[in-house]
Scaffold this motif. Structure first.
Motif, PDB file in Angstrom:
ATOM      1  N   UNK A   1       0.826  -1.211   0.000  1.00 35.85           N
ATOM      2  CA  UNK A   1       0.000   0.000   0.000  1.00 35.85           C
ATOM      3  C   UNK A   1       0.859   1.259   0.000  1.00 35.85           C
ATOM      4  N   UNK A   2       2.011   1.162   0.685  1.00 39.83           N
ATOM      5  CA  UNK A   2       2.889   2.339   0.679  1.00 39.83           C
ATOM      6  C   UNK A   2       3.414   2.602  -0.732  1.00 39.83           C
ATOM      7  N   UNK A   3       3.754   1.536  -1.451  1.00 38.64           N
ATOM      8  CA  UNK A   3       4.240   1.692  -2.830  1.00 38.64           C
ATOM      9  C   UNK A   3       3.146   2.276  -3.719  1.00 38.64           C
ATOM     10  N   UNK A   4       1.927   1.789  -3.524  1.00 38.56           N
ATOM     11  CA  UNK A   4       0.795   2.329  -4.284  1.00 38.56           C
ATOM     12  C   UNK A   4       0.618   3.818  -3.984  1.00 38.56           C
ATOM     13  N   UNK A   5       0.638   4.161  -2.692  1.00 39.41           N
ATOM     14  CA  UNK A   5       0.429   5.562  -2.297  1.00 39.41           C
ATOM     15  C   UNK A   5       1.536   6.446  -2.852  1.00 39.41           C
ATOM     16  N   UNK A   6       2.745   5.911  -2.849  1.00 41.39           N
ATOM     17  CA  UNK A   6       3.874   6.702  -3.356  1.00 41.39           C
ATOM     18  C   UNK A   6       3.731   6.927  -4.870  1.00 41.39           C
ATOM     19  N   UNK A   7       3.323   5.873  -5.584  1.00 45.28           N
ATOM     20  CA  UNK A   7       3.162   5.994  -7.039  1.00 45.28           C
ATOM     21  C   UNK A   7       2.016   6.947  -7.380  1.00 45.28           C
ATOM     22  N   UNK A   8       0.915   6.822  -6.652  1.00 46.22           N
ATOM     23  CA  UNK A   8      -0.233   7.697  -6.926  1.00 46.22           C
ATOM     24  C   UNK A   8       0.127   9.151  -6.593  1.00 46.22           C
ATOM     25  N   UNK A   9       0.877   9.351  -5.524  1.00 43.83           N
ATOM     26  CA  UNK A   9       1.260  10.704  -5.123  1.00 43.83           C
ATOM     27  C   UNK A   9       2.186  11.349  -6.156  1.00 43.83           C
ATOM     28  N   UNK A  10       2.895  10.515  -6.902  1.00 39.08           N
ATOM     29  CA  UNK A  10       3.815  11.025  -7.922  1.00 39.08           C
ATOM     30  C   UNK A  10       3.127  11.222  -9.272  1.00 39.08           C
ATOM     31  N   UNK A  11       1.847  10.844  -9.363  1.00 37.20           N
ATOM     32  CA  UNK A  11       1.099  10.948 -10.615  1.00 37.20           C
ATOM     33  C   UNK A  11       0.478  12.345 -10.686  1.00 37.20           C
ATOM     34  N   UNK A  12       1.170  13.242 -11.358  1.00 35.20           N
ATOM     35  CA  UNK A  12       0.763  14.656 -11.347  1.00 35.20           C
ATOM     36  C   UNK A  12      -0.633  14.853 -11.920  1.00 35.20           C
ATOM     37  N   UNK A  13      -0.990  14.074 -12.946  1.00 30.79           N
ATOM     38  CA  UNK A  13      -2.317  14.235 -13.558  1.00 30.79           C
ATOM     39  C   UNK A  13      -3.404  13.799 -12.575  1.00 30.79           C
ATOM     40  N   UNK A  14      -3.148  12.710 -11.877  1.00 27.53           N
ATOM     41  CA  UNK A  14      -4.113  12.237 -10.879  1.00 27.53           C
ATOM     42  C   UNK A  14      -4.277  13.272  -9.768  1.00 27.53           C
ATOM     43  N   UNK A  15      -3.167  13.738  -9.258  1.00 30.14           N
ATOM     44  CA  UNK A  15      -3.212  14.697  -8.152  1.00 30.14           C
ATOM     45  C   UNK A  15      -3.940  15.972  -8.588  1.00 30.14           C
ATOM     46  N   UNK A  16      -3.712  16.387  -9.841  1.00 27.49           N
ATOM     47  CA  UNK A  16      -4.350  17.610 -10.349  1.00 27.49           C
ATOM     48  C   UNK A  16      -5.847  17.422 -10.565  1.00 27.49           C
ATOM     49  N   UNK A  17      -6.307  16.163 -10.636  1.00 23.67           N
ATOM     50  CA  UNK A  17      -7.733  15.916 -10.877  1.00 23.67           C
ATOM     51  C   UNK A  17      -8.574  16.094  -9.612  1.00 23.67           C
ATOM     52  N   UNK A  18      -7.930  16.249  -8.468  1.00 25.88           N
ATOM     53  CA  UNK A  18      -8.677  16.424  -7.218  1.00 25.88           C
ATOM     54  C   UNK A  18      -9.188  17.853  -7.112  1.00 25.88           C
ATOM     55  N   UNK A  19     -10.504  18.038  -6.996  1.00 29.26           N
ATOM     56  CA  UNK A  19     -11.005  19.396  -6.774  1.00 29.26           C
ATOM     57  C   UNK A  19     -10.537  19.903  -5.408  1.00 29.26           C
ATOM     58  N   UNK A  20     -10.102  21.131  -5.338  1.00 30.20           N
ATOM     59  CA  UNK A  20      -9.663  21.712  -4.064  1.00 30.20           C
ATOM     60  C   UNK A  20     -10.689  22.744  -3.608  1.00 30.20           C
ATOM     61  N   UNK A  21     -10.897  22.800  -2.326  1.00 28.40           N
ATOM     62  CA  UNK A  21     -11.874  23.713  -1.750  1.00 28.40           C
ATOM     63  C   UNK A  21     -11.230  24.380  -0.541  1.00 28.40           C
ATOM     64  N   UNK A  22     -11.176  25.711  -0.565  1.00 31.17           N
ATOM     65  CA  UNK A  22     -10.499  26.403   0.536  1.00 31.17           C
ATOM     66  C   UNK A  22     -11.284  26.282   1.841  1.00 31.17           C
ATOM     67  N   UNK A  23     -12.560  25.846   1.762  1.00 27.77           N
ATOM     68  CA  UNK A  23     -13.387  25.761   2.978  1.00 27.77           C
ATOM     69  C   UNK A  23     -13.310  24.414   3.686  1.00 27.77           C
ATOM     70  N   UNK A  24     -12.726  23.421   3.046  1.00 34.63           N
ATOM     71  CA  UNK A  24     -12.704  22.128   3.726  1.00 34.63           C
ATOM     72  C   UNK A  24     -11.989  21.086   2.908  1.00 34.63           C
ATOM     73  N   UNK A  25     -11.818  19.921   3.527  1.00 37.60           N
ATOM     74  CA  UNK A  25     -11.115  18.848   2.846  1.00 37.60           C
ATOM     75  C   UNK A  25     -11.949  18.307   1.695  1.00 37.60           C
ATOM     76  N   UNK A  26     -11.283  17.796   0.683  1.00 37.80           N
ATOM     77  CA  UNK A  26     -11.947  17.165  -0.447  1.00 37.80           C
ATOM     78  C   UNK A  26     -11.369  15.763  -0.626  1.00 37.80           C
TER      79      UNK A  26
END
Ligand SMILES: [Fe+2]
Length: 155
Positions: A1-26
């Motif tokens: 799971x750590x390897x998966x999390x590390x790979x996903x965290x390095x996937x810039x397109x995936x990370x950029x697909x997360x909507x961000x909200x200044x009012x709370x966690x997403x």
């Protein structure tokens, strides 16, 4: 799971697909490896989880962007049969997790994760088995108090 999390965290397109909200966690649900539950989580400045456990699941998480702080207890906390618990001296551990850094943890892990910086942070989390419940605690000095037990339908 750590390897998966590390790979996903390095996937810039995936990370950029997360909507961000200044009012709370997403959150964005991911397909975790081997039947695990996985999430991409966005943390605005000042947000945190509060102290909690993972209902007996193992887990791993890695910062993808920004900086997260993990406060953890280096003590095996009994999962049942108490309402307040006095922690021994010296059990507190703090880690600063920069992008690409993370950790795996076992089924008795109690921690809180927070973004105490002025910019958004994003991280990847995985749990196996999928979280059956989470126990939430409050902390006053060395005293940990069980506040509530949450089931998946509540989050
Ligand atoms: Fe957690």
């Amino acid at each position: 799971m750590l390897a998966f999390a590390r790979a996903a965290a390095a996937d810039a397109a995936l990370v950029a697909s997360l909507p961000l909200d200044s009012d709370g966690r997403t959150w964005l649900r991911l397909d975790g490896p081997g039947g695990s539950e996985a999430w991409l989580i966005g943390w605005p400045p000042g947000t945190g989880t509060g102290w909690h456990d993972h209902g007996g699941s193992h887990g791993a998480f890695v910062t993808a962007s920004g900086l997260l702080t993990e406060d953890a207890l280096a003590a095996r906390i009994p999962t049942e049969g108490w309402r307040t618990l006095e922690l021994a001296e010296g059990v507190d551990r703090q880690r600063l997790l920069t992008p690409g850094r993370g950790r795996a943890f076992g089924p008795h892990h109690v921690h809180q994760v927070l973004n105490s910086t002025a910019r958004h942070a994003v991280s990847v989390h995985a749990y196996y088995p999928p979280l059956p419940l989470m126990r939430r605690y409050s902390r006053s000095g060395d005293v940990l108090r069980l506040e509530q037990t949450e089931r998946p339908e509540e989050w």
